[in-house]
Design a protein around this motif. Structure first.
Motif, mmCIF file in Angstrom:
data_model
loop_
_atom_site.group_PDB
_atom_site.id
_atom_site.type_symbol
_atom_site.label_atom_id
_atom_site.label_comp_id
_atom_site.label_asym_id
_atom_site.label_seq_id
_atom_site.Cartn_x
_atom_site.Cartn_y
_atom_site.Cartn_z
ATOM 1 N N GLY A 48 9.350 -2.522 -8.907
ATOM 2 C CA GLY A 48 8.186 -2.594 -8.022
ATOM 3 C C GLY A 48 8.388 -3.593 -6.894
ATOM 4 O O GLY A 48 8.023 -3.339 -5.745
ATOM 5 N N PHE A 49 8.999 -4.737 -7.217
ATOM 6 C CA PHE A 49 9.277 -5.755 -6.199
ATOM 7 C C PHE A 49 10.224 -5.208 -5.140
ATOM 8 O O PHE A 49 10.011 -5.386 -3.934
ATOM 9 N N VAL A 50 11.279 -4.510 -5.593
ATOM 10 C CA VAL A 50 12.254 -3.938 -4.649
ATOM 11 C C VAL A 50 11.587 -2.874 -3.774
ATOM 12 O O VAL A 50 11.818 -2.810 -2.560
ATOM 13 N N LEU A 51 10.734 -2.024 -4.374
ATOM 14 C CA LEU A 51 10.009 -1.014 -3.590
ATOM 15 C C LEU A 51 9.159 -1.670 -2.508
ATOM 16 O O LEU A 51 9.173 -1.253 -1.349
ATOM 17 N N GLU A 52 8.415 -2.695 -2.900
ATOM 18 C CA GLU A 52 7.536 -3.379 -1.940
ATOM 19 C C GLU A 52 8.352 -4.092 -0.873
ATOM 20 O O GLU A 52 8.046 -4.009 0.324
ATOM 21 N N ALA A 53 9.417 -4.784 -1.278
ATOM 22 C CA ALA A 53 10.251 -5.510 -0.315
ATOM 23 C C ALA A 53 10.928 -4.565 0.668
ATOM 24 O O ALA A 53 11.214 -4.931 1.810
ATOM 25 N N SER A 54 11.192 -3.317 0.236
ATOM 26 C CA SER A 54 11.835 -2.324 1.100
ATOM 27 C C SER A 54 10.842 -1.610 2.008
ATOM 28 O O SER A 54 11.232 -0.773 2.817
ATOM 29 N N GLY A 55 9.561 -1.899 1.838
ATOM 30 C CA GLY A 55 8.535 -1.263 2.667
ATOM 31 C C GLY A 55 8.077 0.078 2.140
ATOM 32 O O GLY A 55 7.406 0.839 2.835
ATOM 33 N N PHE A 56 8.401 0.386 0.887
ATOM 34 C CA PHE A 56 8.052 1.691 0.335
ATOM 35 C C PHE A 56 6.624 1.775 -0.170
ATOM 36 O O PHE A 56 6.241 2.777 -0.767
ATOM 37 N N SER A 57 5.840 0.736 0.067
ATOM 38 C CA SER A 57 4.406 0.832 -0.230
ATOM 39 C C SER A 57 3.638 1.212 1.030
ATOM 40 O O SER A 57 2.419 1.295 1.019
ATOM 41 N N SER A 58 4.351 1.442 2.123
ATOM 42 C CA SER A 58 3.740 1.837 3.392
ATOM 43 C C SER A 58 3.757 3.354 3.522
ATOM 44 O O SER A 58 4.825 3.972 3.536
ATOM 45 N N SER A 59 2.571 3.941 3.638
ATOM 46 C CA SER A 59 2.490 5.403 3.771
ATOM 47 C C SER A 59 3.129 5.870 5.079
ATOM 48 O O SER A 59 3.680 6.967 5.143
ATOM 49 N N ARG A 60 3.084 5.046 6.126
ATOM 50 C CA ARG A 60 3.710 5.427 7.402
ATOM 51 C C ARG A 60 5.229 5.513 7.269
ATOM 52 O O ARG A 60 5.859 6.416 7.811
ATOM 53 N N LYS A 61 5.798 4.565 6.540
ATOM 54 C CA LYS A 61 7.257 4.585 6.349
ATOM 55 C C LYS A 61 7.663 5.795 5.515
ATOM 56 O O LYS A 61 8.640 6.473 5.824
ATOM 57 N N LEU A 62 6.902 6.080 4.462
ATOM 58 C CA LEU A 62 7.245 7.190 3.573
ATOM 59 C C LEU A 62 7.066 8.542 4.256
ATOM 60 O O LEU A 62 7.875 9.444 4.081
ATOM 61 N N ALA A 63 5.996 8.691 5.028
ATOM 62 C CA ALA A 63 5.738 9.970 5.707
ATOM 63 C C ALA A 63 6.641 10.145 6.925
ATOM 64 O O ALA A 63 6.761 11.255 7.451
ATOM 65 N N GLY A 64 7.294 9.064 7.356
ATOM 66 C CA GLY A 64 8.148 9.123 8.541
ATOM 67 C C GLY A 64 9.257 10.149 8.455
ATOM 68 O O GLY A 64 9.676 10.707 9.464
ATOM 69 N N VAL A 65 9.731 10.428 7.244
ATOM 70 C CA VAL A 65 10.803 11.414 7.074
ATOM 71 C C VAL A 65 10.335 12.808 7.490
ATOM 72 O O VAL A 65 11.118 13.605 8.003
ATOM 73 N N PHE A 66 9.052 13.101 7.308
ATOM 74 C CA PHE A 66 8.520 14.420 7.661
ATOM 75 C C PHE A 66 8.245 14.545 9.161
ATOM 76 O O PHE A 66 8.191 15.641 9.690
ATOM 77 N N TYR A 67 8.068 13.398 9.833
ATOM 78 C CA TYR A 67 7.763 13.406 11.260
ATOM 79 C C TYR A 67 8.952 12.990 12.125
ATOM 80 O O TYR A 67 8.845 12.960 13.343
ATOM 81 N N GLY A 68 10.077 12.648 11.486
ATOM 82 C CA GLY A 68 11.308 12.392 12.211
ATOM 83 C C GLY A 68 11.467 11.027 12.836
ATOM 84 O O GLY A 68 12.299 10.854 13.711
ATOM 85 N N TYR A 69 10.697 10.017 12.374
ATOM 86 C CA TYR A 69 10.867 8.694 12.971
ATOM 87 C C TYR A 69 11.406 7.653 11.987
ATOM 88 O O TYR A 69 11.755 6.553 12.383
#
Length: 196
Positions: A27-48
């Motif tokens: 969980g710490f690694v996920l949070e530190a990597s920014g994977f708790s951000s919905s914008r970062k996660l959805a970015g793969v679908f929008y190409g950014y």
């Protein structure tokens, strides 16, 4: 415990404590990597932002190559590893539901719990939705069972499906991952030039 820890080295009672420690670190690694951000996660679908694609491809490759090496060195026997049974209709319908949820909310089940832990309201709503979905599925299981268990293919892997040698499969999978990394970087750079 894992295949590299012989029985008796770590007492069985410690399994849950070790699992909790691993979960906290993950969980710490996920949070530190920014994977708790919905914008970062959805970015793969929008190409950014292709961090999710790269992380999941890397994790799959490292674990696959690691298992092959441990099998080759005799630490584990790949034939004895559990392979989850394949129910085609359940996989397709579940994949569509998961994909729509991922694109619309920007979370997968694991990252949503990470975001809940830091108090994100959208993640809390998402997790409540997951719980409602689980409740509906469990209460109406007899209705959904024919779909859930439709087209049973047994405990097969992609290697079994394509009928190719496991080492060739890993080689081809590695080439696909490298191509995905290169193409995603080209898309991200191109998009950056257009918008900046």
């Amino acid at each position: 415990m894992g295949p590299l820890i012989p029985n008796g080295v770590i007492p069985y009672e410690w399994n849950n404590i070790i699992a909790i420690i691993i979960g906290i670190v993950f969980g710490f690694v996920l949070e530190a990597s920014g994977f708790s951000s919905s914008r970062k996660l959805a970015g793969v679908f929008y190409g950014y932002d292709f961090a999710v694609l790269k992380v999941f491809f890397t994790a799959a490759l490292v674990s696959l190559i690691g298992i092959l090496y441990m099998d080759y060195l005799g630490y584990i026997n790949m034939e004895q590893l559990y392979v989850h049974p394949t129910y085609l209709w359940g996989a397709i319908i579940g994949g569509v539901i998961m994909g729509v949820g991922f694109v619309s909310a920007g979370f997968c089940p694991g990252t949503s719990l990470c975001a809940v832990a830091i108090g994100k309201i959208d993640a809390i709503v998402y997790v409540i939705g997951i719980m409602v979905g689980i409740f509906i599925f469990s209460e109406l299981y007899t209705v959904f069972q024919p779909l859930y268990e439709g087209y049973f293919y047994g405990n097969i892997t992609l290697m079994d499906s394509f009928g190719i040698n496991r080492y060739w499969f890993v080689f081809v999978f590695t080439i696909i991952a490298i191509l995905a990394f290169v193409i995603s970087d080209l898309i991200r750079k191109r998009r950056k030039k257009i918008f900046y």
